[in-house]
Design an enzyme around this catalytic site. Structure first.
Site: not given
Ligand code: PEP
Ligand code: MG
Length: 591
Positions: A199, A441, A465, A512
């Site tokens: 992230h 995910e 993920d 995404c």
């Protein structure tokens, strides 16, 4: 590059956010303290104890200063949190123990303090009582402050209050720290650890600043004040660049400027292939401040609103009202384009200081995202109500992260239905037709996609993920980044399985994760039948550029090849060939 020259030194890492910047380096913090045991003479005992006491006084002053600043900017109850730190600092048992170690063992104060506090932390971490266990984190925090003072390490820089442009360099930057970076002064950043889809890296792209992670020793060897060039295309940090290097990068800047013009020309055009397949191209955002970038890059709404960034870097949880205001602001600004709000995905590498969640051995496999929300219905319901209320704008969709199977989806939807009932009873309006989606995910979700598809309006594949869980390769760990392969056949088959299950049930599928923003991989996703791609606003231009130059037929052929090939490298090479033939100017990155 023209190789290593005298004075110039190149650190190589992983390129995670494109662009080049140069300027003064600011080293944020180093990997670890070297707490060395030093034997002292009997004469040194008393000065050493004084040094320890002085560090305690200094730490006390610093905490009180932080407490005063927090009380000024937030409520006094938040400032009270620091009282616990002050109390620990005055704990006579701990202080006496440190003094005893210095006296009896004739050792330096930093070693004595580290030894004593470590013992306390271990004991606290092992107790049953949750409150006491959480104090271990406080004591760890306090220990580093005292050690900073004993070792004369400068306090960690406050990244919100930089005064001049700089390149930040650190062992690691947490997502919460990265989210606080002052965009006006941070030219770029480099870290020693991290992966392309951590992230921290994602935030670098969202801030639209060049970034490199996994650059070994960069924070150990660089000093604040060094002059460096950071290359976010090729993943290098070059200290003391020579004139020749600067010249080469000047050439690259010219090439990029002319590409920038080409990309700007298509910003308001649709993402449609040469043979007419329309791809919905939307943006990933972290908060309302990203909305202007969504509009600027011509994204068709938001495909992923990572709401957890509203929960971190604050001393209390955001209330229903706080959240409602933000969601409504974003929806209103982008109307009629859709805004997909993802319910909070805390855990993994994103933590809320307020929730003080206990550290887990495997955070990515632990209490994260929907698992956390289902166990904390008050937190979940406040968010669901806020999203529902904002949905009255008419363009909001909701999706749940980390769905592993039907049961979790049903539970989440039950909470949503209850919130709808409450709002109806309270006569508060919301969009009765608000669409609900599930993120795919976790491999198990892809494998049961057919059942999930019957309960939702859309899927959004979280490839970041999905890749880490399928290939068992931690997305934040640079040591296994070679295993983290988006073109691994297992990943492509799971994506295809998800798309097919969605289409068979009459719903659409987006992606995404970061692959959606990679112009090399976007055609492959389109060829696999993905309907929507959602990426960082700054990545949208290049993806649109390549989609507008490729034929859906070519993308399909690429996907057909990939689905029967067993080699990730070969598949990636094919993707690269198609991308380079289709849009060569996107790939002129070498200085
Ligand atoms: C993903 O996992 O691909 C995703 C989009 O969610 P996040 O990166 O926030 O985990
Ligand atoms: Mg995810």
């Amino acid at each position: 590059m023209s190789g290593q020259k005298k004075g110039e030194k190149v650190f190589r890492g992983i390129a995670v956010s494109p662009g080049v910047c140069r300027g003064k380096v600011v080293v944020l913090h180093r990997a670890r303290y070297a707490i060395i045991r030093r034997d002292i003479s009997p004469d040194e005992v008393s000065p050493e104890i004084k040094r320890f006491e002085h560090a305690l006084v200094r730490t006390r002053q610093q905490i009180m200063e932080v407490q005063r600043r927090v009380a000024e900017t937030m409520s006094s109850s938040e400032a009270d949190i620091f009282d616990a730190h002050l109390l620990m600092l005055e704990d006579r048992v701990l202080i006496e123990e440190v003094i005893k170690i210095i006296r009896d063992q004739k050792v330096n104060a930093d070693y004595a303090f580290h030894t004593a506090s470590d013992r306390y932390i271990t004991v606290l971490e092992a107790v049953e009582d949750e409150y006491l266990r959480e104090r271990a984190a406080d004591l760890r925090d306090l220990t580093s402050r005292v050690l900073d003072n004993l070792l004369n390490v400068k306090q960690q820089l406050d990244v919100r209050h930089l005064t001049e442009p700089c390149i930040l360099v650190g062992h690691d930057l947490s997502p919460s720290l990265t989210a606080q970076l002052d965009r006006n002064f941070v030219l770029g950043f480099a870290t020693e650890i991290g992966g392309k889809t951590s992230h921290t890296a994602i935030l670098g792209r969202s801030l639209d600043i060049p970034a490199v992670v996994g650059a070994q020793n960069v924070s150990e060897e660089l000093e604040t004040g060094d002059y460096a060039l950071l290359d976010g295309y090729n993943g290098t940090v070059i200290v003391n660049p020579t004139d020749q290097t600067l010249f080469e990068y000047g050439q690259l800047a010219k090439i990029k400027a002319s590409l920038g013009e080409k990309l700007r020309e298509i910003q308001l055009q649709p993402a449609v292939t040469l043979d007419g397949k329309v791809v919905h191209l939307s943006a990933n955002i972290e908060d309302q401040h990203d909305v202007p970038a969504v509009i600027k890059h011509g994204a068709e709404g938001v495909g992923l609103f990572r709401t957890e960034f509203l929960f971190i870097n604050r001393e209390n949880l955001p209330s229903e009202e706080d959240q409602y205001k933000v969601y409504r602001e974003v929806a209103a600004a982008l109307k009629p384009q859709p805004v997909i709000i993802r319910t909070v995905d805390l855990g993994g590498d994103k933590f809320s200081s307020q929730l003080q969640l206990a550290q887990e051995v495997n955070p990515f496999l632990g209490w994260r995202a929907i698992r956390f929300c289902l166990a904390q219905p008050d937190v979940f319901r406040a968010q669901l109500r806020a999203i529902l209320r904002a949905s009255a704008e008419g363009n909001i969709k909701i999706m749940y992260p980390m769905i592993s199977g039907l049961d979790e989806l049903t539970q989440a939807n039950t909470h949503l239905d209850k919130c709808k009932e409450e709002l109806r009873a309270e006569k508060i309006s919301f969009d009765e037709k608000m669409e609900v989606g599930a993120m795919i995910e976790i491999p198990s979700a892809a494998l049961v996609a057919n059942a999930l598809a019957k309960k939702v309006n859309f899927f959004s594949i979280g490839s970041n993920d999905l890749i880490q869980y399928t290939l068992a390769a931690d997305r934040t760990n640079e040591k296994v980044s070679h295993l983290y392969e988006p073109t691994h056949p297992a990943i492509l088959r799971l994506i295809k399985m998800t798309v097919d299950a969605a289409h068979a049930n009459g719903i659409w599928t987006g992606v995404c994760g970061e692959v959606a923003g990679d112009p090399v991989l976007a055609p492959l996703l389109v060829g696999l039948g993905v309907d929507e791609l959602s990426a960082a606003p700054s990545a949208i231009d290049s993806v649109k550029y390549i989609i507008r130059r490729v034929k859906n037929e070519e993308a399909k052929q690429l996907a057909d090849f990939a689905l029967q090939c067993e080699s990730p490298t070969e598949i990636f090479a094919r993707c690269q060939d198609l991308a380079r033939q289709t849009a060569p100017s996107l790939f002129e990155n070498k200085a």
